[in-house]
Design a protein around this motif. Structure first.
Motif, PDB file in Angstrom:
ATOM      1  N   ILE A 252       6.207   2.284  -5.143  1.00 19.91           N
ATOM      2  CA  ILE A 252       6.427   3.090  -3.941  1.00 19.91           C
ATOM      3  C   ILE A 252       6.973   2.225  -2.810  1.00 19.91           C
ATOM      4  O   ILE A 252       7.844   2.646  -2.038  1.00 19.91           O
ATOM      5  CB  ILE A 252       5.118   3.776  -3.501  1.00 19.91           C
ATOM      6  N   MET A 253       6.471   0.990  -2.710  1.00 23.41           N
ATOM      7  CA  MET A 253       6.948   0.085  -1.670  1.00 23.41           C
ATOM      8  C   MET A 253       8.442  -0.172  -1.831  1.00 23.41           C
ATOM      9  O   MET A 253       9.174  -0.302  -0.850  1.00 23.41           O
ATOM     10  CB  MET A 253       6.176  -1.242  -1.744  1.00 23.41           C
ATOM     11  N   GLY A 254       8.910  -0.237  -3.076  1.00 23.16           N
ATOM     12  CA  GLY A 254      10.340  -0.441  -3.316  1.00 23.16           C
ATOM     13  C   GLY A 254      11.172   0.689  -2.751  1.00 23.16           C
ATOM     14  O   GLY A 254      12.259   0.460  -2.206  1.00 23.16           O
ATOM     15  N   LEU A 255      10.682   1.926  -2.870  1.00 27.66           N
ATOM     16  CA  LEU A 255      11.400   3.073  -2.302  1.00 27.66           C
ATOM     17  C   LEU A 255      11.450   2.975  -0.785  1.00 27.66           C
ATOM     18  O   LEU A 255      12.476   3.268  -0.156  1.00 27.66           O
ATOM     19  CB  LEU A 255      10.721   4.382  -2.725  1.00 27.66           C
ATOM     20  N   TYR A 256      10.332   2.569  -0.186  1.00 27.66           N
ATOM     21  CA  TYR A 256      10.281   2.443   1.269  1.00 27.66           C
ATOM     22  C   TYR A 256      11.228   1.342   1.755  1.00 27.66           C
ATOM     23  O   TYR A 256      11.946   1.524   2.748  1.00 27.66           O
ATOM     24  CB  TYR A 256       8.852   2.143   1.722  1.00 27.66           C
ATOM     25  N   GLY A 379       0.161   1.611  18.113  1.00 27.26           N
ATOM     26  CA  GLY A 379      -1.279   1.488  17.905  1.00 27.26           C
ATOM     27  C   GLY A 379      -1.979   2.836  17.901  1.00 27.26           C
ATOM     28  O   GLY A 379      -2.736   3.161  16.975  1.00 27.26           O
ATOM     29  N   ALA A 380      -1.704   3.634  18.938  1.00 33.68           N
ATOM     30  CA  ALA A 380      -2.333   4.949  19.025  1.00 33.68           C
ATOM     31  C   ALA A 380      -1.838   5.863  17.908  1.00 33.68           C
ATOM     32  O   ALA A 380      -2.625   6.557  17.247  1.00 33.68           O
ATOM     33  CB  ALA A 380      -2.055   5.572  20.392  1.00 33.68           C
ATOM     34  N   GLY A 381      -0.511   5.842  17.687  1.00 35.15           N
ATOM     35  CA  GLY A 381       0.060   6.709  16.663  1.00 35.15           C
ATOM     36  C   GLY A 381      -0.378   6.341  15.263  1.00 35.15           C
ATOM     37  O   GLY A 381      -0.640   7.214  14.425  1.00 35.15           O
ATOM     38  N   ALA A 382      -0.449   5.027  14.974  1.00 28.25           N
ATOM     39  CA  ALA A 382      -0.836   4.590  13.638  1.00 28.25           C
ATOM     40  C   ALA A 382      -2.268   4.993  13.326  1.00 28.25           C
ATOM     41  O   ALA A 382      -2.583   5.382  12.192  1.00 28.25           O
ATOM     42  CB  ALA A 382      -0.677   3.080  13.508  1.00 28.25           C
ATOM     43  N   TRP A 383      -3.155   4.914  14.314  1.00 21.54           N
ATOM     44  CA  TRP A 383      -4.546   5.316  14.087  1.00 21.54           C
ATOM     45  C   TRP A 383      -4.623   6.794  13.739  1.00 21.54           C
ATOM     46  O   TRP A 383      -5.287   7.184  12.776  1.00 21.54           O
ATOM     47  CB  TRP A 383      -5.385   5.027  15.320  1.00 21.54           C
ATOM     48  N   VAL A 384      -3.942   7.611  14.527  1.00 24.18           N
ATOM     49  CA  VAL A 384      -3.936   9.049  14.265  1.00 24.18           C
ATOM     50  C   VAL A 384      -3.259   9.348  12.929  1.00 24.18           C
ATOM     51  O   VAL A 384      -3.764  10.126  12.107  1.00 24.18           O
ATOM     52  CB  VAL A 384      -3.223   9.809  15.403  1.00 24.18           C
ATOM     53  N   ILE A 392       1.896   7.999   4.928  1.00 22.39           N
ATOM     54  CA  ILE A 392       3.065   8.727   5.442  1.00 22.39           C
ATOM     55  C   ILE A 392       2.973   8.916   6.944  1.00 22.39           C
ATOM     56  O   ILE A 392       3.989   8.996   7.645  1.00 22.39           O
ATOM     57  CB  ILE A 392       3.211  10.096   4.724  1.00 22.39           C
ATOM     58  N   GLY A 393       1.745   8.970   7.475  1.00 25.04           N
ATOM     59  CA  GLY A 393       1.573   9.076   8.919  1.00 25.04           C
ATOM     60  C   GLY A 393       2.090   7.849   9.647  1.00 25.04           C
ATOM     61  O   GLY A 393       2.697   7.944  10.719  1.00 25.04           O
ATOM     62  N   ILE A 394       1.870   6.667   9.056  1.00 26.77           N
ATOM     63  CA  ILE A 394       2.388   5.425   9.643  1.00 26.77           C
ATOM     64  C   ILE A 394       3.912   5.429   9.613  1.00 26.77           C
ATOM     65  O   ILE A 394       4.574   4.985  10.564  1.00 26.77           O
ATOM     66  CB  ILE A 394       1.818   4.203   8.895  1.00 26.77           C
ATOM     67  N   ILE A 395       4.472   5.926   8.527  1.00 25.17           N
ATOM     68  CA  ILE A 395       5.936   5.981   8.430  1.00 25.17           C
ATOM     69  C   ILE A 395       6.510   6.871   9.535  1.00 25.17           C
ATOM     70  O   ILE A 395       7.536   6.544  10.145  1.00 25.17           O
ATOM     71  CB  ILE A 395       6.359   6.477   7.035  1.00 25.17           C
ATOM     72  N   TRP A 396       5.851   7.990   9.819  1.00 33.70           N
ATOM     73  CA  TRP A 396       6.325   8.869  10.898  1.00 33.70           C
ATOM     74  C   TRP A 396       6.242   8.174  12.267  1.00 33.70           C
ATOM     75  O   TRP A 396       7.142   8.317  13.100  1.00 33.70           O
ATOM     76  CB  TRP A 396       5.509  10.161  10.917  1.00 33.70           C
TER      77      TRP A 396
END
Length: 452
Positions: A252-256, A379-384, A392-396
């Motif tokens: 999966i990391m390869g796709l990212y 920081g705030a976004g990654a936690w949420v 996928i939330g971190i990717i967004w």
């Protein structure tokens, strides 16, 4: 006598292509097409995991480079003594010392970094890639002098030649090794070629060791905010890969990594255009007539900004189709990641130009402050994102971080008298138009090629 409109248009097009901006854009289009073409070949010679490893190793290298960044290029381009041989030798010496220290540090910490990523078998790959730093430090300062003097054609021609040779070497080594070592070895050879070219293809390129405490102190005074800022840039640009390398399996990391590479393709155009055309031009205007800078801030960049916005908007719209056409079915899921990451790519042009203009007028603390804004958002976004959506939330969050940077850039440009809302809205409108066209192409393409 009336001019023929057709001939006038052809003449204007020729002048545009022959301009510095035209050369940079043309070269970057060629380089990106070459990069995509070579990646299409490599994806058929190497497995997905090889790209994941190469991406992780590259992330580690960029991390160490950013930790030690002191803004040497910006220092050279802006400094009034850049043409003096003694000055260049002193800066080159500082750069070489930095490269040696970095290479040793990476070799010592390679095992620890590999263990942190829960991939201990990457120790030797990371240690080998550490040689990048010392090789880079050996290169001549002549390319930076050429950049200051706006020798765009020379720089661009050498870039094209280097990339052609690099692509050929990478493909040849992939045929031999069939592993990530092909990418690592070819990158090291490419770096060595860059050092060779920096001495052989530029005038007055010789360097000698000349350590100066005075120059080191001056460089630190100039770069103290840049150094702090690049440490934050480290978290912004590499934090996703360092985190996701633990959360994702290599497949999966390869796709990212593949999606991130494609998303960075337009950004490379921004970096080249801003670094080789806009920043030297802004710096020259500021040196000669500081008052004219506000008047010319948009005029010198508007045409290409609109073209970039439309193109990236179109890329977002048809990203899944692009991935499906370029690569085999193993890479299909990378299209979704690519669409998300391209949002930051869209806003990267505006934030890059804002950074250049602030450095030009001496507001070097801007880069640091803008990165603080990005860090808070991440920081705030990654936690949420991680809590409610997982990786996928971190990717967004990563895919929208430059939007936060753009909002901050607008506020600071307004404070300095540069901001024009109508111009910025026009750029966004161009992007939305491109998005609509790209989505239409995506739907049509999937239908024509019978792609699910």
């Amino acid at each position: 006598m009336l001019k023929n409109p057709l001939m006038s248009g052809i003449g204007a097009a020729r002048r545009g292509l022959a301009s510095d901006a035209g050369v940079v854009v043309g070269v970057m289009v060629f380089q990106n097409l070459l990069r995509i073409g070579s990646s299409m070949i490599l994806t058929r010679l190497l497995n997905v995991e090889a790209f994941a490893v190469a991406g992780i190793v590259t992330s580690v290298m960029v991390t160490f480079a950013l930790i030690s960044d002191v803004g040497i290029i910006a220092f050279m381009v802006r400094h009034e003594r850049s043409a003096e041989r003694e000055f260049r030798d002193q800066v080159w010496t500082l750069r070489l010392i930095r490269g040696i220290i970095l290479s040793i540090l990476i070799a010592v910490l390679a095992s620890t970094v590999a263990d942190y990523m829960q991939k201990p078998y990457l120790q030797w790959a990371i240690a080998a890639a550490g040689l990048f730093s010392i090789i880079d430090g050996l290169g001549s300062m002549a390319p930076f002098t050429a950049l200051r003097n706006r020798k765009v054609r020379l720089l661009s021609a050498i870039d094209v030649m280097s990339q052609l040779l690099g692509a050929a070497i990478t493909i040849a080594l992939a045929l031999v090794f069939h592993s990530y070592w092909a990418i690592i070895f070819s990158s090291l050879l490419g770096q060595l070629m860059g050092v060779f070219f920096s001495y052989k293809l530029y005038p007055d390129s010789g360097q000698r060791f000349n350590f100066s405490r005075e120059r080191a102190a001056e460089l630190w005074r100039f770069s103290r905010f840049i150094t702090g800022s690049t440490m934050l840039t480290l978290v912004i640009s590499q934090g996703d890969k360092l985190v996701l390398s633990r959360a994702f399996p290599l497949s999966i990391m390869g796709l990212y990594v593949m999606a991130a590479g494609l998303a960075a393709t337009p950004v490379s155009l921004v970096g080249s255009y801003a670094g080789r055309v806009l920043y030297p031009q802004y710096a020259e205007i500021f040196r000669n007539d500081p008052g004219a800078l506000r008047e010319k801030f948009y005029s010198v960049r508007m045409r290409l900004s609109l073209l970039y916005a439309f193109a990236v908007g179109g890329f977002i719209g048809c990203a899944p189709l692009v991935v499906n056409i370029l690569y085999d079915p193993r890479y299909t899921d990378a299209g979704h990641y690519l669409q998300i990451l391209l949002i930051s790519t869209f806003f990267a042009a505006g934030t890059s130009v804002a950074n250049d203009i602030m450095i030009t007028i001496g507001k070097t603390s801007y880069t640091f402050a803008a990165n603080v804004v990005r860090i808070i958002y991440l920081g705030a976004g990654a936690w949420v994102g991680w809590t409610y959506f997982g990786p996928i939330g971190i990717i967004w969050v990563v895919g929208t971080v430059e939007l936060a940077g753009q909002v901050y850039a607008w506020t600071q440009l307004a404070r300095q008298g540069f901001f024009r809302p109508s111009r910025e809205l026009l750029i966004i409108a161009a992007g939305l138009a491109g998005l609509a066209v790209g989505y239409g192409v995506d739907v049509l393409g999937h239908s024509v090629f019978h792609i699910r």
